[in-house]
Design a protein around this motif. Structure first.
Motif, PDB file in Angstrom:
ATOM      1  N   TYR A  65      -2.723  66.045  70.752  1.00 62.28           N
ATOM      2  CA  TYR A  65      -1.582  66.984  71.351  1.00 62.28           C
ATOM      3  C   TYR A  65      -1.214  66.162  72.801  1.00 62.28           C
ATOM      4  CZ  TYR A  65      -3.594  70.239  68.002  1.00 62.28           C
ATOM      5  OH  TYR A  65      -4.108  70.766  66.879  1.00 62.28           O
ATOM      6  N   LYS A  66      -2.064  65.813  73.483  1.00 59.84           N
ATOM      7  CA  LYS A  66      -1.717  64.983  74.629  1.00 59.84           C
ATOM      8  C   LYS A  66      -0.690  63.626  74.483  1.00 59.84           C
ATOM      9  CE  LYS A  66      -1.678  64.332  79.106  1.00 59.84           C
ATOM     10  NZ  LYS A  66      -0.868  65.075  80.011  1.00 59.84           N
ATOM     11  N   LEU A  68       0.912  63.500  71.776  1.00 60.77           N
ATOM     12  CA  LEU A  68       2.395  64.016  71.381  1.00 60.77           C
ATOM     13  C   LEU A  68       3.108  64.264  72.616  1.00 60.77           C
ATOM     14  CD1 LEU A  68       1.752  66.563  68.678  1.00 60.77           C
ATOM     15  CD2 LEU A  68       3.163  64.578  68.190  1.00 60.77           C
ATOM     16  N   GLU A  69       2.783  64.901  73.706  1.00 62.51           N
ATOM     17  CA  GLU A  69       3.247  65.288  74.983  1.00 62.51           C
ATOM     18  C   GLU A  69       3.845  63.875  75.519  1.00 62.51           C
ATOM     19  OE1 GLU A  69       2.495  66.957  79.321  1.00 62.51           O
ATOM     20  OE2 GLU A  69       1.075  67.358  77.615  1.00 62.51           O
ATOM     21  N   VAL A  75       6.579  68.932  76.750  1.00 62.95           N
ATOM     22  CA  VAL A  75       5.364  69.872  76.523  1.00 62.95           C
ATOM     23  C   VAL A  75       5.849  70.594  75.383  1.00 62.95           C
ATOM     24  CG1 VAL A  75       4.384  71.523  78.011  1.00 62.95           C
ATOM     25  CG2 VAL A  75       4.934  69.586  79.070  1.00 62.95           C
ATOM     26  N   ARG A  78       4.296  69.245  72.310  1.00 62.72           N
ATOM     27  CA  ARG A  78       2.800  69.420  72.467  1.00 62.72           C
ATOM     28  C   ARG A  78       2.427  70.820  71.966  1.00 62.72           C
ATOM     29  NH1 ARG A  78      -1.077  68.440  77.719  1.00 62.72           N
ATOM     30  NH2 ARG A  78      -3.022  68.960  76.448  1.00 62.72           N
ATOM     31  N   TRP A  79       3.198  71.833  72.368  1.00 63.15           N
ATOM     32  CA  TRP A  79       3.006  73.218  72.210  1.00 63.15           C
ATOM     33  C   TRP A  79       3.211  73.659  70.759  1.00 63.15           C
ATOM     34  CZ3 TRP A  79       0.170  76.892  74.574  1.00 63.15           C
ATOM     35  CH2 TRP A  79      -0.029  76.600  75.772  1.00 63.15           C
ATOM     36  N   SER A  82       0.313  72.335  68.624  1.00 62.26           N
ATOM     37  CA  SER A  82      -0.660  73.177  68.688  1.00 62.26           C
ATOM     38  C   SER A  82      -0.379  74.303  67.842  1.00 62.26           C
ATOM     39  CB  SER A  82      -1.022  73.699  70.109  1.00 62.26           C
ATOM     40  OG  SER A  82      -1.347  72.433  70.880  1.00 62.26           O
TER      41      SER A  82
END
Length: 143
Positions: A65-66, A68-69, A75, A78-79, A82
């Motif tokens: 996820y980091k 992806l950010e 962000v 990233r969310w 998730s």
């Protein structure tokens, strides 16, 4: 923990009721394509691990996820990643509870709702007691 109990726990996690009940019916209905996909997974997984671990290690990242950010500079992405993972996990958890419950209903006559609650309760207790440690104690006498 050592490599053997961790590997055994991961293996057991992937050998769910979906695998045990689904693979034979898949092969019966559609042929052996699912078996070929499994063999291909054995070849492609080490390649993917080598590529992703190298990229993640070089960037000093702790999660996809980091990545992806950083990759999309957002962000929100990233969310979103998730959220998609959480939804996938919820759907899979429902199927993992439902499959053995159908078997219990068919084989033992236990009502479906009672089977779902029983399987869910046992799984929750097993996990909260310390699934990997309990598995190791039960089968390998690890402390």
């Amino acid at each position: 923990m050592g490599a053997i109990p961790v590997a055994a726990s991961i293996l057991v996690s992937y050998l769910s009721a979906i695998t045990i009940l689904g693979y034979p019916s898949e092969v019966y209905t559609y042929g052996s394509q699912v078996f070929l996909m499994t063999l291909l997974g054995i070849v492609t997984t080490p390649i993917a691990i080598f590529i992703f671990v190298k990229v993640m290690y070089d960037l000093k990242l702790t999660s996809a996820y980091k990545y992806l950010e950083l990759r999309y500079d957002s962000v929100v992405v990233r969310w979103l990643g998730s959220l998609i993972f959480i939804c996938q996990l919820l759907f899979i958890s429902g199927i993992v509870l439902y499959a053995p419950s159908i078997v219990m209903e068919t084989m033992m006559g236990v009502p479906l709702w009672m089977s779902v609650i029983g399987v869910g309760t046992i799984g929750t207790i097993y996990t909260s007691v310390g699934g990997i440690k309990a598995f190791g104690l039960m089968f390998f006498n690890f402390s």
